[in-house]
Write a protein that holds these residues in place. Structure first.
Motif, PDB file in Angstrom:
ATOM      1  N   ASP A  65      -0.283  -4.065  -8.642  1.00 56.97           N
ATOM      2  CA  ASP A  65      -1.236  -3.355  -7.797  1.00 56.97           C
ATOM      3  C   ASP A  65      -1.379  -4.070  -6.457  1.00 56.97           C
ATOM      4  OD1 ASP A  65      -3.220  -1.732  -6.815  1.00 56.97           O
ATOM      5  OD2 ASP A  65      -4.799  -2.455  -8.155  1.00 56.97           O
TER       6      ASP A  65
ATOM      7  N   SER B  59      -2.612   5.018   1.084  1.00 52.16           N
ATOM      8  CA  SER B  59      -1.829   5.855   0.179  1.00 52.16           C
ATOM      9  C   SER B  59      -1.477   7.156   0.902  1.00 52.16           C
ATOM     10  CB  SER B  59      -2.618   6.158  -1.097  1.00 52.16           C
ATOM     11  OG  SER B  59      -1.862   6.935  -1.981  1.00 52.16           O
ATOM     12  N   PRO B  60      -0.195   7.400   1.189  1.00 53.63           N
ATOM     13  CA  PRO B  60       0.959   6.568   0.855  1.00 53.63           C
ATOM     14  C   PRO B  60       0.991   5.279   1.682  1.00 53.63           C
ATOM     15  CG  PRO B  60       1.631   8.343   2.299  1.00 53.63           C
ATOM     16  CD  PRO B  60       0.196   8.618   1.942  1.00 53.63           C
ATOM     17  N   PRO B  61       1.754   4.270   1.236  1.00 50.03           N
ATOM     18  CA  PRO B  61       1.801   2.984   1.936  1.00 50.03           C
ATOM     19  C   PRO B  61       2.204   3.143   3.394  1.00 50.03           C
ATOM     20  CG  PRO B  61       2.886   2.850  -0.192  1.00 50.03           C
ATOM     21  CD  PRO B  61       2.626   4.300   0.059  1.00 50.03           C
ATOM     22  N   THR B  62       1.366   2.632   4.286  1.00 59.07           N
ATOM     23  CA  THR B  62       1.602   2.789   5.725  1.00 59.07           C
ATOM     24  C   THR B  62       1.209   1.515   6.450  1.00 59.07           C
ATOM     25  OG1 THR B  62       1.031   5.140   5.551  1.00 59.07           O
ATOM     26  CG2 THR B  62       1.103   4.191   7.760  1.00 59.07           C
TER      27      THR B  62
ATOM     28  N   ALA C 136       4.952  -2.133  -1.383  1.00 54.19           N
ATOM     29  CA  ALA C 136       4.746  -1.017  -2.311  1.00 54.19           C
ATOM     30  C   ALA C 136       5.917  -0.832  -3.255  1.00 54.19           C
ATOM     31  CB  ALA C 136       4.512   0.266  -1.519  1.00 54.19           C
TER      32      ALA C 136
ATOM     33  N   GLU D  33       2.365  -3.084   4.742  1.00 59.94           N
ATOM     34  CA  GLU D  33       2.067  -2.424   3.468  1.00 59.94           C
ATOM     35  C   GLU D  33       3.281  -1.782   2.812  1.00 59.94           C
ATOM     36  OE1 GLU D  33      -1.634  -0.187   3.489  1.00 59.94           O
ATOM     37  OE2 GLU D  33      -2.143  -1.059   5.439  1.00 59.94           O
TER      38      GLU D  33
ATOM     39  N   GLU E 108      -8.039  -2.032   2.833  1.00 58.55           N
ATOM     40  CA  GLU E 108      -7.474  -1.562   1.572  1.00 58.55           C
ATOM     41  C   GLU E 108      -6.122  -0.890   1.805  1.00 58.55           C
ATOM     42  OE1 GLU E 108     -10.258   1.002  -0.314  1.00 58.55           O
ATOM     43  OE2 GLU E 108     -11.711  -0.602  -0.701  1.00 58.55           O
ATOM     44  N   ALA E 109      -5.239  -1.024   0.831  1.00 57.60           N
ATOM     45  CA  ALA E 109      -3.905  -0.433   0.948  1.00 57.60           C
ATOM     46  C   ALA E 109      -3.990   1.075   1.145  1.00 57.60           C
ATOM     47  CB  ALA E 109      -3.088  -0.748  -0.299  1.00 57.60           C
TER      48      ALA E 109
END
Length: 259
Positions: free
Chosen positions: A74, A138-141, A68, A64, A135-136
């Motif tokens: 998106d 948040s924050p990208p991990t 980002a 991920e 799902e992605a």
């Protein structure tokens, strides 16, 4: 003639700039921005058709953070696609083709074949369809994902589940979701516990969108093939797919209670 050309260049700098600007616009006009998504890149455990029940699970990591970085884009997350086969040779042949597609210079070639040509379906859950399954964050991990499709007896370590954020050591923890097929029966998504007594424990049959039926009769041995792919969309809602990551294959015997 050569002298006149030099005179044009030196005496008409505004005209020269005009020509340069027009050339630049001509070269760039109409070019579409193309986004390259990075695929999930690591599997910790990849079962195959011969793996016994204890090892019939999938364990991989999302990718991920690397996805980002795009602006005006998106990144949606990581989708998991599956297909049920009764012909292991066909499954193996298709896996070889998809692996070759991954080496194509055109990103998305393998995903397009996986979804549009071979008809792989997105893995569902007990709470309904999710697109994508992971799902992605948040924050990208980047997160580790554990998937076991069918149940074995009552041991919590061998129960059907999807664990998002798996710690790598304890599969007995409660699952984030329970995996389900794309097929509906009685308003519920069917399970992968083929041949058991529940109303949603149907054995795959010819005509099911998630099943590739290639022989006559009623087979009881099935192979479920899984892939993961990063997905996203741009501002025009055009979908983008990464290369695909093969997660492995598990055998499910509908003639056995604990399969």
């Amino acid at each position: 003639m050569k002298k006149n050309c030099r005179n044009i260049k030196t005496k008409n700098p505004v005209l020269l700039l005009f020509f340069v600007a027009c050339s630049f616009l001509f070269c760039t006009c109409g070019l579409e921005e193309y986004y390259v998504l990075e695929a999930p890149f690591r599997t910790y455990h990849e079962p195959n058709a011969e793996t016994e029940f204890a090892g019939r699970y999938f364990d991989f990591e999302t990718n991920e953070a690397a996805n980002a970085v795009h602006t005006s884009f998106d990144f949606l997350g990581t989708a998991v696609y599956y297909k049920i086969y009764n012909d292991l040779a066909l499954l193996t042949s298709r896996a070889s083709t998809l692996n070759a597609d991954n080496n194509s210079t055109t990103y998305g070639t393998a995903a397009t074949r996986l979804i549009n040509t071979y008809g792989y379906q997105q893995l569902g859950t007990d709470s309904g369809s999710r697109s994508p399954l992971i799902e992605a964050a948040s924050p990208p991990t980047d997160r580790r994902i554990y998937i076991r499709l069918s149940n074995y007896q009552t041991d919590s370590s061998y129960q059907s589940k999807v664990i998002v954020g798996y710690n790598g050591t304890d599969p007995s923890v409660p699952g984030t979701y329970m995996p389900r097929r794309s097929i509906l029966k009685g308003g519920k998504h069917c399970t992968f516990d083929f041949g058991r007594t529940g109303i949603d424990d149907d054995v795959p049959s010819s005509g099911n969108e998630d099943y590739n039926h290639t022989e006559s009769g009623s087979p009881t041995t099935f192979y479920v093939d899984l892939y993961a792919v990063s997905v996203g969309r741009d501002t025009t809602y055009t979908m983008y797919y990464s290369k695909v990551l093969h997660l492995g294959v598990v055998k499910i015997d509908a003639a056995e209670e604990d399969n």
